[in-house]
Design a protein around this motif. Structure first.
Motif, mmCIF file in Angstrom:
data_model
loop_
_atom_site.group_PDB
_atom_site.id
_atom_site.type_symbol
_atom_site.label_atom_id
_atom_site.label_comp_id
_atom_site.label_asym_id
_atom_site.label_seq_id
_atom_site.Cartn_x
_atom_site.Cartn_y
_atom_site.Cartn_z
ATOM 1 N N LEU A 64 -15.655 47.125 -10.441
ATOM 2 C CA LEU A 64 -14.659 47.638 -11.386
ATOM 3 C C LEU A 64 -14.720 46.895 -12.710
ATOM 4 O O LEU A 64 -14.641 47.496 -13.775
ATOM 5 C CB LEU A 64 -13.257 47.494 -10.786
ATOM 6 C CG LEU A 64 -12.087 47.793 -11.721
ATOM 7 C CD1 LEU A 64 -11.999 49.282 -11.981
ATOM 8 C CD2 LEU A 64 -10.793 47.272 -11.138
ATOM 9 N N LYS A 95 -6.397 51.000 -7.080
ATOM 10 C CA LYS A 95 -7.085 51.292 -5.827
ATOM 11 C C LYS A 95 -7.808 50.057 -5.303
ATOM 12 O O LYS A 95 -7.753 49.744 -4.116
ATOM 13 C CB LYS A 95 -8.074 52.444 -6.027
ATOM 14 C CG LYS A 95 -8.717 52.897 -4.761
ATOM 15 C CD LYS A 95 -9.585 54.112 -4.978
ATOM 16 C CE LYS A 95 -10.205 54.532 -3.665
ATOM 17 N NZ LYS A 95 -11.022 55.727 -3.791
ATOM 18 N N ALA A 96 -8.481 49.318 -6.198
ATOM 19 C CA ALA A 96 -9.205 48.106 -5.789
ATOM 20 C C ALA A 96 -8.248 47.029 -5.291
ATOM 21 O O ALA A 96 -8.570 46.291 -4.360
ATOM 22 C CB ALA A 96 -10.038 47.570 -6.940
ATOM 23 N N TRP A 148 -12.022 48.875 -19.625
ATOM 24 C CA TRP A 148 -12.491 50.251 -19.629
ATOM 25 C C TRP A 148 -12.245 50.927 -20.983
ATOM 26 O O TRP A 148 -13.106 51.656 -21.467
ATOM 27 C CB TRP A 148 -11.841 51.031 -18.486
ATOM 28 C CG TRP A 148 -12.505 50.687 -17.207
ATOM 29 C CD1 TRP A 148 -12.238 49.623 -16.400
ATOM 30 C CD2 TRP A 148 -13.599 51.375 -16.617
ATOM 31 N NE1 TRP A 148 -13.090 49.617 -15.331
ATOM 32 C CE2 TRP A 148 -13.936 50.681 -15.433
ATOM 33 C CE3 TRP A 148 -14.321 52.509 -16.960
ATOM 34 C CZ2 TRP A 148 -14.964 51.090 -14.600
ATOM 35 C CZ3 TRP A 148 -15.346 52.914 -16.120
ATOM 36 C CH2 TRP A 148 -15.666 52.212 -14.959
ATOM 37 N N MET A 205 -8.302 52.834 -11.140
ATOM 38 C CA MET A 205 -9.306 52.197 -10.271
ATOM 39 C C MET A 205 -8.876 50.794 -9.866
ATOM 40 O O MET A 205 -9.115 50.369 -8.743
ATOM 41 C CB MET A 205 -10.663 52.180 -10.963
ATOM 42 C CG MET A 205 -11.281 53.565 -11.065
ATOM 43 S SD MET A 205 -12.938 53.540 -11.765
ATOM 44 C CE MET A 205 -12.567 53.402 -13.506
#
Length: 169
Positions: free
Chosen positions: A21, A165-166, A103, A162
Motif C-alpha cells: 500500500l 482495509k490493510a 496516493w 485501501m
C-alpha cells in the motif's frame, strides 16, 4: 480502529499489505514517466523543458536525464513515506492521512509530469533551440490544474480506503 488492530500492526512489524500500500504509488510514479517517454520519444526535442519558474519555463535538459531525475525524486518520496505509513506508531487518523497523501501526491505528480512530457513532445522537433521550444511548449493550466487536483483527491480517497482495509488485516 480497535486496540487489537493497533496491537496487531505494532506486533506484526511491516505486514506485506501495508508495504504494498505504501510503496505502490511511488513505484507506479517511478515507472509511468519512462513509459510516457518511450511512447513519445520519437517526438521529443533534443532538450526538454525541465524547470518552470514564476516567469515561465527556464530550465532545459535531455529528456532521459529529466525522467531519471524525476524517477529518483519519486523513489526518494517513497523512501520517506513508506516507513511513515507502515511503522504503526501513528494514530489511525495519521495513518489514513499518510495513505491519502501518498496516493494523492503520487497520482497528481505523475499526471502533471506526463502532461509536461506531452507538452514537450508537442514541440515535434529534435533540432529546436530553446526559444523555439518555449514557443511550442504549452500547458493548458485551466484544464490540467483542476484535473490534477481532482485526480489527487480521488487517488487520496482510494489510498484511505485501501489503508482501512490493510489496517483491518
Amino acid at each position: 480502529m480497535t486496540a487489537t488492530t493497533d496491537a496487531r500492526r505494532d506486533r506484526a512489524g511491516w505486514p506485506a499489505g501495508q508495504i504494498a500500500l505504501a510503496a505502490a504509488p511511488w513505484l507506479v510514479a517511478a515507472v509511468v514517466p519512462w513509459v510516457v517517454l518511450l511512447v513519445l520519444h520519437d517526438r521529443m526535442p533534443a532538450e526538454v523543458v525541465s524547470h518552470t519558474g514564476w516567469g515561465g519555463p527556464d530550465g532545459f535538459m535531455a529528456a532521459p536525464s529529466f525522467v531519471a531525475i524525476v524517477t529518483l525524486v519519486f523513489l526518494f518520496q517513497g523512501a520517506v513515506f513508506v516507513p511513515a505509513l507502515i511503522k504503526g506508531a501513528q494514530t489511525n487518523g495519521q495513518y489514513l492521512l499518510t495513505a491519502a497523501v501518498c496516493w494523492g501526491f503520487g497520482a497528481g505528480e505523475v499526471y502533471f509530469f506526463a502532461v509536461d512530457l506531452q507538452a514537450n513532445a508537442n514541440a515535434r522537433g529534435s533540432d529546436l533551440d530553446h526559444a523555439q521550444l518555449l514557443e511550442a511548449y504549452d500547458i493548458n493550466w485551466a484544464l490540467h490544474g483542476p484535473v490534477t487536483a481532482v485526480l489527487a483527491v480521488v487517488a487520496g480517497a482510494a489510498g484511505v480506503l485501501m489503508a482501512r482495509k490493510a489496517a483491518r488485516r
